[in-house]
Write a protein that holds these residues in place. Structure first.
Motif, mmCIF file in Angstrom:
data_model
loop_
_atom_site.group_PDB
_atom_site.id
_atom_site.type_symbol
_atom_site.label_atom_id
_atom_site.label_comp_id
_atom_site.label_asym_id
_atom_site.label_seq_id
_atom_site.Cartn_x
_atom_site.Cartn_y
_atom_site.Cartn_z
ATOM 1 N N LYS A 1 2.138 -3.427 63.615
ATOM 2 C CA LYS A 1 1.820 -4.297 64.930
ATOM 3 C C LYS A 1 0.206 -3.880 65.363
ATOM 4 O O LYS A 1 -0.357 -4.721 65.740
ATOM 5 N N ILE B 1 9.306 -15.147 71.701
ATOM 6 C CA ILE B 1 8.184 -16.212 71.109
ATOM 7 C C ILE B 1 8.770 -17.430 71.833
ATOM 8 O O ILE B 1 8.107 -18.254 72.300
ATOM 9 N N ARG C 1 12.173 -13.443 68.200
ATOM 10 C CA ARG C 1 12.321 -14.860 68.313
ATOM 11 C C ARG C 1 12.507 -15.286 69.682
ATOM 12 O O ARG C 1 12.050 -16.299 70.209
ATOM 13 N N LEU D 1 1.348 -11.003 69.618
ATOM 14 C CA LEU D 1 2.946 -10.932 69.129
ATOM 15 C C LEU D 1 2.967 -11.831 67.897
ATOM 16 O O LEU D 1 3.877 -11.478 66.821
ATOM 17 N N LEU D 2 2.493 -13.062 67.822
ATOM 18 C CA LEU D 2 2.691 -13.958 66.746
ATOM 19 C C LEU D 2 2.066 -13.470 65.583
ATOM 20 O O LEU D 2 2.392 -13.592 64.307
ATOM 21 N N ASP D 3 0.634 -12.873 65.524
ATOM 22 C CA ASP D 3 0.067 -12.216 64.580
ATOM 23 C C ASP D 3 0.859 -10.878 63.757
ATOM 24 O O ASP D 3 1.087 -11.175 62.406
ATOM 25 N N TYR E 1 4.049 -10.822 64.199
ATOM 26 C CA TYR E 1 5.274 -11.360 63.460
ATOM 27 C C TYR E 1 5.202 -12.120 62.454
ATOM 28 O O TYR E 1 5.857 -11.870 61.264
ATOM 29 N N ASN E 2 3.979 -12.640 62.294
ATOM 30 C CA ASN E 2 3.703 -13.534 60.893
ATOM 31 C C ASN E 2 3.292 -12.503 59.745
ATOM 32 O O ASN E 2 3.724 -12.641 58.619
ATOM 33 N N SER F 1 -0.012 -22.612 74.511
ATOM 34 C CA SER F 1 -0.156 -23.539 72.958
ATOM 35 C C SER F 1 -0.545 -24.803 73.371
ATOM 36 O O SER F 1 -1.025 -25.633 72.482
ATOM 37 N N ALA G 1 0.451 -13.155 73.513
ATOM 38 C CA ALA G 1 1.229 -14.256 72.411
ATOM 39 C C ALA G 1 0.419 -14.370 71.173
ATOM 40 O O ALA G 1 0.974 -13.989 70.226
ATOM 41 N N HIS G 2 -0.867 -13.967 70.955
ATOM 42 C CA HIS G 2 -1.634 -14.045 69.899
ATOM 43 C C HIS G 2 -1.218 -12.985 69.006
ATOM 44 O O HIS G 2 -0.873 -12.865 67.697
#
Length: 339
Positions: A44, A219, A216, A254-256, A258-259, A227, A251-252
């Motif tokens: 992370k 998100i 999830r 978190l998503l990065d 998780y991806n 968005s 958010a970026h």
């Protein structure tokens, strides 16, 4: 016991200096019983770190992995699913060729010291190449999007339509996962997987990132403002813009992160699928071999039965009471010489 917040602070203070890397490595080894938590925070914080600091995370991972190899190997095992995505991420975010060479050298060390199996090393090398290609592709796209004055180039719609034969490319059918694995096994066969290892990998996938309900939900709970760029016109003052910027950054990250975990999961699933397919193929070969052996022994048994039947026929033709048969006594040695 170390908390996630303490780990975050430790990684935030990490630099590329040898002292910083070794200090953090010793700290992590001291808490190696929490290896899964540490690797999770490591991934992370790697995503959110500045581009010039990302390589330091690989330095730490390398140091921890090599020390842990001699002390049980929990870190070796827990880092593996994350390393391929991490390597690609680090390389794709750096313009420095020296960093690319450093990453390549670390992978070579893991191979030379047999820290990871050849399949894992091959995957890491592929991720390194993919990261370099992604960086080059991103740079080319950026150049295509801007001219010398920093303005966006206009795209001629006719250049991307089907009327231009030079742009037309033959679309290749995408192979299914099963087809990809079979092709890969045909080109690069693997040793027969151990049953316990296959079972362990399947058990680890039960707690995969795709089933992480907490992330999830986070998100899904993100506001639509992060968005939808059309909502920017609703901002009324600088404070609202600043708050939105911080929210987008969160958010970026978190998503990065998780991806990154999902990419690692995908690679783990592909590797597990390859192991399963390899195991099935090994069992098929074993069954074929056992069936051949069985057929050979059936033939031998058939011949033995035939011989037994022949012996039984001869036995039935023999006299029933051998003791009542009058046998002419053999001449003695004296009788032979007397003649």
């Amino acid at each position: 016991m170390v908390s996630e917040s303490q780990l975050v602070k430790r990684f935030a203070d990490l630099s590329t200096s040898q002292q910083s890397v070794e200090t953090l490595s010793l700290f992590l080894m001291h808490h190696r019983r929490q290896s899964q938590t540490i690797v999770h925070v490591w991934a992370k914080e790697l995503v959110s770190a500045a581009a010039d600091r990302k390589i330091a995370f690989l330095y730490v991972a390398n140091d921890v992995i090599q020390h842990d190899k001699r002390k049980g190997g929990d870190f070796v095992k827990d880092f593996l699913p994350m390393l391929a995505s991490a390597v690609q991420h680090i390389v794709s975010k750096s313009n420095d060729d020296n960093i690319h060479k450093t990453v390549k050298r670390i992978i070579q060390i893991w191979n030379e010291r047999q820290i990871y199996q050849p399949d894992a090393i091959k995957l890491l090398k592929t991720s390194l190449e993919n990261g370099i290609q992604k960086k080059e592709s991103d740079d080319e796209d950026e150049e295509d999007q801007t001219n010398g004055h920093g303005k966006r180039k206009r795209t001629d719609p006719s250049s991307t339509t089907g009327n231009n034969p030079k742009r037309r490319r033959k679309v290749k059918r995408k192979l299914s996962l099963r087809e990809e694995i079979r092709r890969d096994l045909a080109i690069n066969p693997i040793p027969v997987p151990v049953v316990d290892e296959v079972v362990k990998m399947l058990q680890e996938l039960e707690n995969s990132p795709s089933s992480d309900a907490d992330v999830r939900e986070k998100i899904a709970a993100l506001p639509i403002e992060v968005s939808d760029s059309n909502l920017l016109k609703n901002l009324r003052d600088k404070q609202e813009a600043t708050d939105l910027y911080k929210l987008v950054q969160m958010a970026h990250g978190l998503l990065d992160e998780y991806n990154l975990r999902l990419e690692s999961e995908l690679r783990s699933r592909r590797y597990t699928a390859k192991m399963l397919q390899g195991y099935i193929q090994a069992q098929d070969r074993q069954i074929e071999y056992e069936e051949k052996i069985l057929e050979e022994y059936k033939n031998k048994l058939s011949k033995l039965n035939s011989i037994r039947e022949e012996i039984e026929k001869h036995r039935k033709n023999l006299p029933k009471n051998v003791n009542n048969i009058e046998m002419t006594p053999l001449p003695s040695a004296g009788d032979l010489f007397a003649r």
